[in-house]
Design a protein around this motif. Sequence first.
Motif, PDB file in Angstrom:
ATOM      1  N   VAL A 180      35.875  -4.164 -11.932  1.00  0.00           N
ATOM      2  CA  VAL A 180      36.241  -2.622 -12.296  1.00  0.00           C
ATOM      3  C   VAL A 180      34.716  -1.800 -12.335  1.00  0.00           C
ATOM      4  CG1 VAL A 180      37.281  -0.682 -13.546  1.00  0.00           C
ATOM      5  CG2 VAL A 180      38.242  -3.167 -13.283  1.00  0.00           C
ATOM      6  N   ASN A 181      33.946  -2.178 -13.030  1.00  0.00           N
ATOM      7  CA  ASN A 181      32.997  -1.308 -13.045  1.00  0.00           C
ATOM      8  C   ASN A 181      32.107  -1.225 -11.590  1.00  0.00           C
ATOM      9  OD1 ASN A 181      30.879   0.142 -14.759  1.00  0.00           O
ATOM     10  ND2 ASN A 181      29.458  -1.605 -14.769  1.00  0.00           N
ATOM     11  N   PHE A 201      40.476  -1.713 -18.499  1.00  0.00           N
ATOM     12  CA  PHE A 201      39.325  -1.060 -18.430  1.00  0.00           C
ATOM     13  C   PHE A 201      39.356   0.211 -19.169  1.00  0.00           C
ATOM     14  CE2 PHE A 201      35.633   1.210 -17.008  1.00  0.00           C
ATOM     15  CZ  PHE A 201      34.663   0.226 -16.858  1.00  0.00           C
ATOM     16  N   ALA A 202      40.406   1.009 -18.839  1.00  0.00           N
ATOM     17  CA  ALA A 202      40.548   2.376 -19.761  1.00  0.00           C
ATOM     18  C   ALA A 202      40.601   2.141 -20.768  1.00  0.00           C
ATOM     19  CB  ALA A 202      41.589   3.224 -18.836  1.00  0.00           C
ATOM     20  N   ALA A 203      41.615   1.062 -21.437  1.00  0.00           N
ATOM     21  CA  ALA A 203      41.865   0.900 -22.842  1.00  0.00           C
ATOM     22  C   ALA A 203      40.745   0.502 -23.597  1.00  0.00           C
ATOM     23  CB  ALA A 203      43.100  -0.112 -23.059  1.00  0.00           C
ATOM     24  N   GLU A 242      37.638   6.867  -5.610  1.00  0.00           N
ATOM     25  CA  GLU A 242      39.041   6.889  -5.949  1.00  0.00           C
ATOM     26  C   GLU A 242      39.498   6.143  -7.046  1.00  0.00           C
ATOM     27  OE1 GLU A 242      41.724   6.045  -2.717  1.00  0.00           O
ATOM     28  OE2 GLU A 242      40.442   7.500  -1.491  1.00  0.00           O
ATOM     29  N   ILE A 243      38.666   4.897  -7.158  1.00  0.00           N
ATOM     30  CA  ILE A 243      38.768   3.846  -8.250  1.00  0.00           C
ATOM     31  C   ILE A 243      38.277   4.616  -9.506  1.00  0.00           C
ATOM     32  CG2 ILE A 243      38.008   1.759  -9.208  1.00  0.00           C
ATOM     33  CD1 ILE A 243      40.256   1.570  -7.023  1.00  0.00           C
ATOM     34  N   VAL A 299      40.332   5.414 -13.109  1.00  0.00           N
ATOM     35  CA  VAL A 299      39.787   5.134 -14.302  1.00  0.00           C
ATOM     36  C   VAL A 299      39.774   6.380 -15.340  1.00  0.00           C
ATOM     37  CG1 VAL A 299      38.189   3.823 -15.814  1.00  0.00           C
ATOM     38  CG2 VAL A 299      38.795   3.026 -13.862  1.00  0.00           C
ATOM     39  N   ASP A 300      38.974   7.176 -14.768  1.00  0.00           N
ATOM     40  CA  ASP A 300      38.810   8.519 -15.559  1.00  0.00           C
ATOM     41  C   ASP A 300      39.922   9.061 -16.081  1.00  0.00           C
ATOM     42  OD1 ASP A 300      36.033   8.015 -15.601  1.00  0.00           O
ATOM     43  OD2 ASP A 300      35.557   9.475 -13.666  1.00  0.00           O
ATOM     44  N   SER A 301      40.968   9.115 -15.104  1.00  0.00           N
ATOM     45  CA  SER A 301      42.329   9.755 -15.627  1.00  0.00           C
ATOM     46  C   SER A 301      43.095   9.034 -16.348  1.00  0.00           C
ATOM     47  CB  SER A 301      43.288   9.905 -14.046  1.00  0.00           C
ATOM     48  OG  SER A 301      44.504  10.381 -14.233  1.00  0.00           O
TER      49      SER A 301
END
Length: 170
Positions: free
Chosen positions: A133-134, A37-39, A142-143, A147-149
């Motif tokens: 994930v969304n 998701f982050a990628a 926390e999720i 993801v932001d991290s």
Amino acid sequence: MKKLFGLAFLFVGLIGFNAQAQDEAAEEITDEEIAKFAAMEDSVMAFYEQKNAELVSMIKDNEVIDGAGRYNEIKGAWDDEAKLAEIEITDEEKVAYEAILEFMGSLSTEVREMKIGLIKNDEVLGISTFNKVNKAMKANPEIKEKVDSEIAELKEKRSTEEEESPSDAG
């Protein structure tokens, strides 16, 4: 269209693939899903940043409009024929400004289409993983923080790589 740099946030949350959200909230989110998701988000942001840099260059380096100052002057008068006459806009400047507006209009569409393509591509992310994930991000801070991290780490890595290998091609 009047908010040039507001486009960055247009695509955030723009897509709501809510189809078939079967009990995905109860499922555990894996580190791999967070990474995918982050990628995807980082890829979209990198694409946007590249296109935005093209837009800024298109304005700053425009030989007809002669820089950001004149661009802003035209932008401020654009919807008012009297103001356009007052600033003595030329036909060439009108054409150049319209080209910039067209590029700006296509920018949000291109970013949205790219993001949708990455989400739909099961090898990149997949709709079910995106939804999972969304939804988890909305329900669990926390999720969202994970993801932001991960996105921040990817952006930092990309920035470092860009600094280490400036494009000298040409």
